[in-house]
Design an enzyme around this catalytic site. Structure first.
Site, PDB file in Angstrom:
ATOM      1  N   ASN A  78       0.961  -1.121   0.176  1.00 40.85           N
ATOM      2  CA  ASN A  78      -0.018  -0.256   0.044  1.00 40.85           C
ATOM      3  C   ASN A  78       0.951   1.333  -0.078  1.00 40.85           C
ATOM      4  O   ASN A  78       0.374   2.316  -0.428  1.00 40.85           O
ATOM      5  CB  ASN A  78      -0.707   0.046   1.265  1.00 40.85           C
ATOM      6  CG  ASN A  78      -1.302   1.261   1.556  1.00 40.85           C
ATOM      7  OD1 ASN A  78      -2.218   1.849   0.957  1.00 40.85           O
ATOM      8  ND2 ASN A  78      -0.861   1.924   2.680  1.00 40.85           N
ATOM      9  N   TYR A 144       4.251  10.786 -10.375  1.00 39.08           N
ATOM     10  CA  TYR A 144       3.490   9.913  -9.458  1.00 39.08           C
ATOM     11  C   TYR A 144       2.666   8.994 -10.324  1.00 39.08           C
ATOM     12  O   TYR A 144       2.721   7.522 -10.559  1.00 39.08           O
ATOM     13  CB  TYR A 144       2.609  10.539  -8.685  1.00 39.08           C
ATOM     14  CG  TYR A 144       1.440   9.597  -8.039  1.00 39.08           C
ATOM     15  CD1 TYR A 144       1.781   8.969  -6.790  1.00 39.08           C
ATOM     16  CD2 TYR A 144       0.094   9.759  -8.400  1.00 39.08           C
ATOM     17  CE1 TYR A 144       0.873   8.226  -6.135  1.00 39.08           C
ATOM     18  CE2 TYR A 144      -0.880   9.052  -7.653  1.00 39.08           C
ATOM     19  CZ  TYR A 144      -0.514   8.079  -6.664  1.00 39.08           C
ATOM     20  OH  TYR A 144      -1.316   7.403  -6.008  1.00 39.08           O
TER      21      TYR A 144
HETATM   22  N1  LIG Z   1      -5.939   8.636  -1.232  1.00 39.31           N
HETATM   23  C1  LIG Z   1      -6.043   8.664  -2.502  1.00 39.31           C
HETATM   24  O1  LIG Z   1      -7.121   9.675  -3.018  1.00 39.31           O
HETATM   25  C2  LIG Z   1      -5.398   7.654  -3.634  1.00 39.31           C
HETATM   26  C3  LIG Z   1      -5.890   7.639  -4.570  1.00 39.31           C
HETATM   27  C4  LIG Z   1      -5.281   6.792  -5.559  1.00 39.31           C
HETATM   28  C5  LIG Z   1      -4.252   5.846  -4.822  1.00 39.31           C
HETATM   29  N2  LIG Z   1      -3.708   5.931  -3.647  1.00 39.31           N
HETATM   30  C6  LIG Z   1      -2.842   5.053  -3.284  1.00 39.31           C
HETATM   31  O2  LIG Z   1      -3.218   4.444  -1.931  1.00 39.31           O
HETATM   32  C7  LIG Z   1      -2.087   4.224  -1.031  1.00 39.31           C
HETATM   33  C8  LIG Z   1      -2.250   4.937   0.152  1.00 39.31           C
HETATM   34  O3  LIG Z   1      -2.590   6.527  -0.036  1.00 39.31           O
HETATM   35  P1  LIG Z   1      -3.034   7.220   1.201  1.00 39.31           P
HETATM   36  O4  LIG Z   1      -4.006   8.373   0.801  1.00 39.31           O
HETATM   37  O5  LIG Z   1      -3.160   6.552   2.531  1.00 39.31           O
HETATM   38  O6  LIG Z   1      -1.473   8.043   1.603  1.00 39.31           O
HETATM   39  P2  LIG Z   1      -0.542   8.151   2.741  1.00 39.31           P
HETATM   40  O7  LIG Z   1      -0.954   8.467   4.051  1.00 39.31           O
HETATM   41  O8  LIG Z   1       0.562   9.185   2.113  1.00 39.31           O
HETATM   42  O9  LIG Z   1       0.128   6.598   2.605  1.00 39.31           O
HETATM   43  C9  LIG Z   1       1.222   6.343   2.075  1.00 39.31           C
HETATM   44  C10 LIG Z   1       2.007   5.627   3.255  1.00 39.31           C
HETATM   45  O10 LIG Z   1       3.275   5.113   2.427  1.00 39.31           O
HETATM   46  C11 LIG Z   1       4.193   5.277   3.211  1.00 39.31           C
HETATM   47  N3  LIG Z   1       5.659   5.337   2.836  1.00 39.31           N
HETATM   48  C12 LIG Z   1       6.038   6.298   2.020  1.00 39.31           C
HETATM   49  N4  LIG Z   1       7.336   6.033   1.740  1.00 39.31           N
HETATM   50  C13 LIG Z   1       7.656   4.778   2.319  1.00 39.31           C
HETATM   51  C14 LIG Z   1       8.627   3.711   2.333  1.00 39.31           C
HETATM   52  N5  LIG Z   1       9.895   4.086   1.629  1.00 39.31           N
HETATM   53  N6  LIG Z   1       8.657   2.942   3.114  1.00 39.31           N
HETATM   54  C15 LIG Z   1       7.327   2.388   3.754  1.00 39.31           C
HETATM   55  N7  LIG Z   1       6.473   3.270   3.692  1.00 39.31           N
HETATM   56  C16 LIG Z   1       6.529   4.376   3.140  1.00 39.31           C
HETATM   57  C17 LIG Z   1       3.896   6.751   4.073  1.00 39.31           C
HETATM   58  O11 LIG Z   1       4.647   6.963   5.260  1.00 39.31           O
HETATM   59  P3  LIG Z   1       5.262   8.179   5.841  1.00 39.31           P
HETATM   60  O12 LIG Z   1       4.084   8.871   6.549  1.00 39.31           O
HETATM   61  O13 LIG Z   1       6.464   7.851   6.597  1.00 39.31           O
HETATM   62  O14 LIG Z   1       5.868   8.893   4.552  1.00 39.31           O
HETATM   63  C18 LIG Z   1       2.355   6.693   4.224  1.00 39.31           C
HETATM   64  O15 LIG Z   1       2.206   6.092   5.492  1.00 39.31           O
HETATM   65  C19 LIG Z   1      -0.984   4.882  -1.776  1.00 39.31           C
HETATM   66  O16 LIG Z   1      -0.335   3.845  -2.573  1.00 39.31           O
HETATM   67  C20 LIG Z   1      -1.567   5.697  -3.017  1.00 39.31           C
HETATM   68  O17 LIG Z   1      -0.754   6.088  -3.991  1.00 39.31           O
HETATM   69  C21 LIG Z   1      -4.459   6.926  -2.764  1.00 39.31           C
END
Ligand SMILES: NC(=O)c1ccc[n+]([C@@H]2O[C@H](COP(=O)([O-])OP(=O)(O)OC[C@H]3O[C@@H](n4cnc5c(N)ncnc54)[C@H](OP(=O)(O)O)[C@@H]3O)[C@@H](O)[C@H]2O)c1
Length: 252
Positions: A78, A144
């Site tokens: 994720n 991205y």
């Molecule tokens: N929310 C949306 O609308 C949306 C839409 C399409 C896809 N997505 C996808 O859904 C997933 C979750 O998104 P979210 O909205 O929950 O965003 P988020 O809160 O930014 O979640 C991403 C997580 O990945 C972690 N991360 C980043 N780099 C890392 C690394 N090197 N090793 C381990 N963990 C790492 C971040 O940790 P840190 O806090 O330490 O940075 C954060 O906890 C992502 O893959 C995103 O691309 C989200």
């Protein structure tokens, strides 16, 4: 893939984010054990889960996680990074590389480390979290989007490579979920609450993802923006996702 009785590992768990909802829903559906992993475990509030520190760009940490979590049969990749406004032509090359290092190579490192574990535990499943951006050029999210497009292609190849060991490899695709990071981004570009109607609750996205895995689906389209972005690939109309990025520009 049956969630009840499974042992899952989720990357990128943080306060109120998608990873957090994955952990909650897995436990609610009767997973035997859930490893909630994060770069900063102090941000993880996941009662009932086993919290592990994990930066997936750190090969040694990934290998150690695979040893520790040797009972995993469901891997949920994720975690990802997104640097809004980053462009290919004049963006910082280190930031461009970091997005691919995390979203593509970090995910690949997890898959390679855990594939033998999954095989030893009966095959299991891998869920890679993509984005509608994989199918849509998006102003302000160019790097991205490209990293998620690469991850889509890689996921499709992994499906074939791991079929022989009985591992289901699936992708989760959606456009916008109201996680704290996405809500803050949407509010900053369009005004508070302006895009709320287009955003799906992260718990709903996760429920659709787990339903899809239980049904054996290899590609789970979890909101209308994803359905529309995929359809737009084969037509002349621009996707609603792309139209949004033209209407509300993300500053460089
Ligand atoms: N929310 C949306 O609308 C949306 C839409 C399409 C896809 N997505 C996808 O859904 C997933 C979750 O998104 P979210 O909205 O929950 O965003 P988020 O809160 O930014 O979640 C991403 C997580 O990945 C972690 N991360 C980043 N780099 C890392 C690394 N090197 N090793 C381990 N963990 C790492 C971040 O940790 P840190 O806090 O330490 O940075 C954060 O906890 C992502 O893959 C995103 O691309 C989200």
């Amino acid at each position: 893939m049956k969630i009840e009785g499974s042992t899952a590992l989720v990357t990128g768990v943080g306060a109120g984010n998608l990873g957090h909802h994955f952990v909650q829903h897995l436990l609610e559906r009767g997973a035997k054990r859930v490893y909630a992993t994060a770069r900063r475990p102090e941000n993880v509030d996941a009662p009932g889960a086993e919290v592990l520190q994990l930066d997936m760009t750190d090969q040694r940490a990934v290998a150690e996680a695979a040893v520790r979590a040797h009972d995993v049969d469901l891997l949920i990749n994720n975690a990802s990074v997104n640097v809004p406004g980053l462009t290919f032509t004049d963006g910082d090359p280190d930031l461009i590389r970091r997005q691919f290092d995390t979203n593509v190579y970090g995910t690949l490192a997890m898959v390679r480390a855990f594939a033998p574990t999954l095989a030893a535990n009966g095959g299991g499943a891998i869920l890679n979290v993509l984005s509608a951006a994989a199918w849509s050029t998006v102003d302000g999210l160019a790097v991205y989007a490209a990293s998620k497009a690469a991850l889509w292609s890689m996921t499709n190849s992994l499906r074939g490579e791991l079929a022989g060991q009985g591992t289901l490899v699936s992708s989760l695709v959606f456009g916008m979920a109201s996680t704290p990071v996405m809500t803050a981004l949407a509010d900053s570009i369009a005004g508070p609450g302006a895009l709320a109607e287009l955003m799906t609750d992260p718990g709903v996205i996760v429920a659709r993802a787990l339903d899809g895995l239980e049904a054996g689906h290899t590609e789970i389209l979890a909101d209308q923006l994803a359905v529309d972005a995929k359809a737009a690939l084969s037509g002349d109309e621009k996707s609603a996702y792309r139209a949004l990025s033209e209407e509300y520009s993300i500053p460089r």
